[in-house]
Design a protein around this motif. Sequence first.
Motif, PDB file in Angstrom:
ATOM      1  N   GLY A  83       0.722  -1.115   0.106  1.00  0.00           N
ATOM      2  CA  GLY A  83      -0.146  -0.029  -0.047  1.00  0.00           C
ATOM      3  C   GLY A  83       0.727   1.254  -0.049  1.00  0.00           C
ATOM      4  O   GLY A  83       0.235   2.405  -0.214  1.00  0.00           O
ATOM      5  N   ALA A  95      -2.015  -3.690   3.608  1.00  0.00           N
ATOM      6  CA  ALA A  95      -2.180  -2.269   2.872  1.00  0.00           C
ATOM      7  C   ALA A  95      -3.468  -1.644   3.743  1.00  0.00           C
ATOM      8  O   ALA A  95      -3.360  -0.552   4.107  1.00  0.00           O
ATOM      9  N   PHE A 113      -8.626  -1.298  -2.020  1.00  0.00           N
ATOM     10  CA  PHE A 113      -7.727  -2.466  -2.203  1.00  0.00           C
ATOM     11  C   PHE A 113      -8.456  -3.663  -2.786  1.00  0.00           C
ATOM     12  O   PHE A 113      -9.500  -3.978  -2.342  1.00  0.00           O
TER      13      PHE A 113
END
Length: 422
Positions: A107, A142, A183
């Motif tokens: 991330g 992330a 994500f």
Amino acid sequence: MTLAAISTLLSQRIGLESTVISPRHIEKATVTRQAACQISDIKDYLKLIQTSEIEFAALVEEIVVPETWFFRDRKPFEYLKNYVRSQWLSRRNPSILRLLSMPCATGEEPYSIAITLLEAGLSPNRFIIDGIDISQRAIAKARQALYSKNSFRGDLSIYQQQYFQPTESGYQLTQSIQNLVNFYCNNIVNVSLSERKKYDIIFCRNLLIYLTDSACKQVLNTIDRLLLPSGLLFIGSSEFAKISPDRYTSICQPFTFAYQKRETTTFPDSLEGNKEKKKDYLNKGITIHSSDKSVDEKNLKQKRQEQNPPVSLSQSPVLDIDLPNIRKLANQGEIDEAITLCQTYLTHHPTSAAAYILLGELYQANRDEVASKKSFRKALYLEPNSESALIHLALIEQNQGNWASAEILQQRIQRLKQIDPR
Ligand SMILES: C[S@@+](CC[C@H](N)C(=O)[O-])C[C@H]1O[C@@H](n2cnc3c(N)ncnc32)[C@H](O)[C@@H]1O
């Protein structure tokens, strides 16, 4: 033998180029997974990963390298900030800016993008950032957004103070930045990502180097489908040789490793079946400057017909054709015509490296590698520090399998960047 079969399976399913990852690394990952599954015979383990998607994914977790950090390479983010300020925000009706970080690993890259956009003056409701990675572990990290010192390399204290909360277990990214990135866990190779989403900017950094040629092609085709015309593509520092100059133009800012997707379809694609386009184009006409007055494409054609054979055009002293118009012509599919005009231009501007580069690109579009190589070499002779000529030549050498020459050219590009790290 069985290890080789595991390696092949990894190549087929996730595109991993086995020569890039050491066999020891694959062996170690396999041993770890065998122990976790309590399977002592590697052949049995091979059978398991051939049939169980869950176990194959677990092996992938041991294989992938989610190495990344905030503001990696710096320059791409500086360029992005300038681009947003000077180009995106100055558009009359800037729409929502859509960005994709693929692969996003843990991330740091998409969050760096989010911070960059905010600092460029874009409000959170004016952009969307998606991050994709194959590693479930990386995606979970992330989403957690808790980072160790390893994610901060170089002096990033200003960002740390502004956007992170120090905790006992690391630096926690503020929730407001976390909210700006979506994500997804997905395999970029072999999986067709939804085309409903198109992006203005794609970051695909430090993945292509790990992939087989065919996986690389697949990923680049996916990028081609997902990136809007004129969109920006950021790649990793050692991946430029993977990018086709037919589809992308380098933005020529050292250390950004950024490309712009060509607006129209690529030169080679537009070569076929373009008779109608040609008519259409001639009807519209383009302005080509001459030293006496402006002549449109129709007049130019007339002039050419009067001058038989066509080569006499290149001897005409009145024509002062400019390179952007020749490029435009080429983008309409008129490659042969563009080549003739470029040659004409060169008779009047014999030291123009830019013209030789364009000519080289046109020959390339005509699949004439010998002539294009000659043109790029000429450009380099005239302008020894021409990054564009070096990149084109390196690509040709690489395509021809001349690895040593490609390597020398790449070293020249790297040296150039050290001299002028703008
Ligand atoms: C070195 S990191 C790059 C991260 C980030 N783009 C950067 O440059 O810092 C490579 C990432 O690629 C991911 N990856 C490898 N193969 C993949 C595939 N087939 N599909 C999606 N992600 C993949 C790995 O999980 C890893 O997180």
